[in-house]
Design a protein around this motif. Structure first.
Motif, PDB file in Angstrom:
ATOM      1  N   ARG A   1       0.841  -1.208   0.000  1.00 38.21           N
ATOM      2  CA  ARG A   1       0.000   0.000   0.000  1.00 38.21           C
ATOM      3  C   ARG A   1       0.870   1.250   0.000  1.00 38.21           C
ATOM      4  NH1 ARG A   1      -5.210   0.395   1.571  1.00 38.21           N
ATOM      5  NH2 ARG A   1      -4.736   2.203   2.823  1.00 38.21           N
TER       6      ARG A   1
ATOM      7  N   TRP B   1      -3.078  -0.218  -6.069  1.00 31.27           N
ATOM      8  CA  TRP B   1      -4.107   0.057  -5.072  1.00 31.27           C
ATOM      9  C   TRP B   1      -4.366  -1.235  -4.332  1.00 31.27           C
ATOM     10  CZ3 TRP B   1      -8.855  -2.057  -3.983  1.00 31.27           C
ATOM     11  CH2 TRP B   1      -9.659  -1.362  -3.073  1.00 31.27           C
ATOM     12  N   VAL B   2      -4.217  -1.223  -2.998  1.00 31.33           N
ATOM     13  CA  VAL B   2      -4.483  -2.401  -2.175  1.00 31.33           C
ATOM     14  C   VAL B   2      -5.499  -2.008  -1.117  1.00 31.33           C
ATOM     15  CG1 VAL B   2      -3.514  -4.144  -0.632  1.00 31.33           C
ATOM     16  CG2 VAL B   2      -2.151  -3.291  -2.544  1.00 31.33           C
ATOM     17  N   ASN B   3      -6.559  -2.789  -1.028  1.00 32.39           N
ATOM     18  CA  ASN B   3      -7.594  -2.536  -0.034  1.00 32.39           C
ATOM     19  C   ASN B   3      -7.010  -2.647   1.371  1.00 32.39           C
ATOM     20  OD1 ASN B   3     -10.501  -2.233   0.572  1.00 32.39           O
ATOM     21  ND2 ASN B   3     -10.185  -4.183   1.595  1.00 32.39           N
ATOM     22  N   GLN B   4      -7.500  -1.821   2.291  1.00 27.49           N
ATOM     23  CA  GLN B   4      -7.073  -1.903   3.690  1.00 27.49           C
ATOM     24  C   GLN B   4      -7.856  -3.016   4.383  1.00 27.49           C
ATOM     25  OE1 GLN B   4      -4.673  -0.218   5.443  1.00 27.49           O
ATOM     26  NE2 GLN B   4      -5.197  -1.527   7.147  1.00 27.49           N
TER      27      GLN B   4
ATOM     28  N   VAL C   1     -10.396  -9.104   2.852  1.00 29.77           N
ATOM     29  CA  VAL C   1     -11.632  -9.175   2.076  1.00 29.77           C
ATOM     30  C   VAL C   1     -12.059 -10.646   2.031  1.00 29.77           C
ATOM     31  CG1 VAL C   1     -12.652  -8.809  -0.192  1.00 29.77           C
ATOM     32  CG2 VAL C   1     -10.994  -7.180   0.700  1.00 29.77           C
TER      33      VAL C   1
ATOM     34  N   LEU D   1     -16.359  -3.306  -4.756  1.00 27.91           N
ATOM     35  CA  LEU D   1     -15.277  -2.777  -3.930  1.00 27.91           C
ATOM     36  C   LEU D   1     -14.292  -1.966  -4.772  1.00 27.91           C
ATOM     37  CD1 LEU D   1     -13.533  -2.749  -1.268  1.00 27.91           C
ATOM     38  CD2 LEU D   1     -12.476  -4.830  -2.155  1.00 27.91           C
ATOM     39  N   MET D   2     -13.960  -2.493  -5.926  1.00 29.47           N
ATOM     40  CA  MET D   2     -12.920  -1.859  -6.741  1.00 29.47           C
ATOM     41  C   MET D   2     -13.459  -0.854  -7.757  1.00 29.47           C
ATOM     42  SD  MET D   2     -10.156  -4.775  -7.194  1.00 29.47           S
ATOM     43  CE  MET D   2      -9.602  -5.702  -5.797  1.00 29.47           C
TER      44      MET D   2
ATOM     45  N   THR E   1     -12.691   3.113  -7.198  1.00 29.53           N
ATOM     46  CA  THR E   1     -11.292   3.458  -7.450  1.00 29.53           C
ATOM     47  C   THR E   1     -10.976   3.353  -8.935  1.00 29.53           C
ATOM     48  OG1 THR E   1     -10.686   2.651  -5.273  1.00 29.53           O
ATOM     49  CG2 THR E   1      -8.916   2.885  -6.857  1.00 29.53           C
TER      50      THR E   1
ATOM     51  N   TYR F   1      -4.688  -3.593  -8.993  1.00 26.41           N
ATOM     52  CA  TYR F   1      -5.546  -3.625  -7.804  1.00 26.41           C
ATOM     53  C   TYR F   1      -5.271  -4.884  -7.008  1.00 26.41           C
ATOM     54  CZ  TYR F   1      -7.903  -0.033 -10.414  1.00 26.41           C
ATOM     55  OH  TYR F   1      -8.163   1.110 -11.111  1.00 26.41           O
TER      56      TYR F   1
ATOM     57  N   VAL G   1      -6.016  -7.170  -3.071  1.00 32.03           N
ATOM     58  CA  VAL G   1      -6.692  -7.391  -1.790  1.00 32.03           C
ATOM     59  C   VAL G   1      -5.858  -8.384  -0.987  1.00 32.03           C
ATOM     60  CG1 VAL G   1      -9.015  -6.911  -2.643  1.00 32.03           C
ATOM     61  CG2 VAL G   1      -8.148  -9.245  -2.688  1.00 32.03           C
TER      62      VAL G   1
END
Length: 131
Positions: free
Chosen positions: A11, A21-24, A27, A42-43, A46, A59, A61
């Motif tokens: 991130r 882009w990496v989700n916090q 998931v 979710l994506m 963005t 992207y 997760v």
């Protein structure tokens, strides 16, 4: 934990370069039939902003548990066939230490705390690594 460290590292470095882009957080979508739709939602925000700005981004997760479930992997293969996975391996003792500390820190109610002297010793007869 190793996967959390890797997520935060990606991130931080991906954000500074704008390439990733990496989700916090984790998931847990793909284990259920409605998972692919949730992953797209979710994506989408963005990605939509990236398209408007002309940004090309990768992207990602984080969820180590997804690798254990056959249904999850099948859904990735069916709905996201170009997905690439980063898999990290850890020494089993270090993994247990992290797992144990995580559960202690979060006060899991069914955690039995034994004296550490009871956790030391041979894993099984003939095991080559001695404490």
């Amino acid at each position: 934990c190793g996967t959390t460290w890797m997520m935060n590292y990606l991130r931080k470095n991906g954000r500074s370069s704008g390439e990733l882009w990496v989700n916090q957080g984790e998931v847990h979508f793909m284990r259920k039939a409605e998972g692919p739709a949730k992953m797209v939602n979710l994506m989408y925000k963005t990605h939509a902003a990236d398209v408007q700005e002309g940004t090309k981004r990768i992207y990602g997760v984080k969820n180590p548990a997804e690798m254990e479930l056959e249904g999850s992997l099948g859904r990735y293969a069916q709905y996201f066939p170009h997905t690439k996975f980063i898999i990290s391996l850890r020494h089993p003792v270090k993994w247990f230490e992290s797992f144990f500390n995580f559960r202690q820190y979060h006060h899991y109610p069914h955690m039995i705390v034994r004296p550490t002297t009871k956790l030391i010793g041979e894993c099984e007869p003939g095991y080559p690594y001695k404490p």
